[in-house]
Design an enzyme around this catalytic site. Structure first.
Site, PDB file in Angstrom:
ATOM      1  CB  SER A   1      77.679  37.340   7.242  1.00 16.39           C
ATOM      2  OG  SER A   1      78.602  37.725   6.221  1.00 16.39           O
TER       3      SER A   1
ATOM      4  CE1 TYR B   1      80.603  32.387   6.739  1.00 18.01           C
ATOM      5  CE2 TYR B   1      80.072  34.322   5.439  1.00 18.01           C
ATOM      6  CZ  TYR B   1      80.450  33.660   6.597  1.00 18.01           C
ATOM      7  OH  TYR B   1      80.526  34.623   8.025  1.00 18.01           O
TER       8      TYR B   1
ATOM      9  CG  ASP C   1      80.612  20.387  18.391  1.00 15.00           C
ATOM     10  OD1 ASP C   1      79.867  21.188  17.802  1.00 15.00           O
ATOM     11  OD2 ASP C   1      81.201  19.421  18.082  1.00 15.00           O
TER      12      ASP C   1
ATOM     13  CE  LYS D   1      77.683  33.562   9.147  1.00 10.66           C
ATOM     14  NZ  LYS D   1      77.793  33.271  10.650  1.00 10.66           N
TER      15      LYS D   1
END
Length: 271
Positions: A143, A156, A62, A160
């Site tokens: 990304s 998100y 994890d 990134k």
């Protein structure tokens, strides 16, 4: 010992599926020993079954747990014959939708996995990469969302952009140690993540939204080839797919037009 024969070793988080699996296959094809790490043990076993016998190891990890990082990397090095040459900080989850739709748990989980997990990975990887330098590599999955923030991807994008910043910071910080730091900046990639809803309040999956917006979905094989090139090349950030390349071009050369386009994208009906 598979690792001794392979010569070089890569440790891959998110190795149970998607980009992690494709990159594992590409590096195994190139003769590397592959350490797979994920919380999905069944998926890791499926990935390992696609690789040559004796050329991989599996490690439950994890990425939010700093101590698990140390244990997994040590176990991988032991299985590989003592060294790790590249660490691919790839584990991540999608989260999308208007910021007001997201629950605190969704926000915290995305920040913990996508950002804190990458920071912990870099910390834990350092001693192994320093020992195998020069030419060792930390590769981070950023990304196209780390190039320009688009409506509906605020959290998100934040993670990134953070991964992009970590990459650039460590590129300077670790230069004297002769450790290379790289990022991949893909657009939408054809992996199982696209089949998830962007958030708990949404119906429908990300794939349908991407297609509805007229954006291309890049084959995962292209990301694997980009990862191979990034580890063996000198480019700091590697763009993958048309969406990422267009976003990078527009943000650099047409920032005003890009901003106008983003504001139109999220305009409520009738306004």
């Amino acid at each position: 010992m598979g690792g001794a024969m392979a010569g070089r070793t890569i440790f891959i988080t998110g190795g149970a599926s998607g980009i992690g699996r494709a990159v594992a296959q590409r590096f195994a094809q190139g003769g590397w020993f592959v350490g797979l790490a994920d919380i999905d043990e069944a998926g890791m076993a499926q990935t390992a079954a696609l690789l040559p016998a004796g050329q991989s190891s599996c490690h439950r990890l994890d990425v939010r747990d700093r101590a698990m990082w140390d244990a997994a990397l040590a176990d991988c090095a032991k299985a590989a014959g003592g060294r790790i040459d590249a660490v691919f900080n790839n584990a991540g989850i999608p989260v999308g939708g208007a910021i007001t739709e997201l629950t605190p748990d969704e926000i915290e989980r995305a920040l913990a996995i996508n950002l804190k997990g990458v920071i912990f990975g870099a910390q834990a990887a350092y001693r192994w990469l320093k020992a195998s330098a020069p030419g060792s590599v930390l590769l981070n999955t950023a990304s196209a969302a780390g190039i320009y923030g688009t409506p509906g991807t605020s959290v998100y994008s934040a993670t990134k952009f953070g991964v992009r910043g970590i990459t650039e910071s460590l590129d300077g910080e670790w230069a004297a140690d002769k450790i290379n730091v790289r990022s991949l900046m893909p657009g939408y990639i054809d992996t199982p993540l696209l089949d998830h809803a962007p958030n708990l309040a949404s119906n429908g999956d990300i794939r349908a939204r991407v297609r509805g917006a007229g954006l291309e979905i890049t084959p995962v094989h292209d990301v694997a080839e980009a990862a191979w090139a990034a580890v063996h090349g000198a480019r700091l950030h590697t763009l993958v797919g048309k969406t990422a390349r267009r976003m990078a071009f527009a943000s650099r050369w047409m920032p005003g037009a890009l901003r106008k386009q983003m504001r139109k994208m999220h305009r409520p009906a009738g306004k």
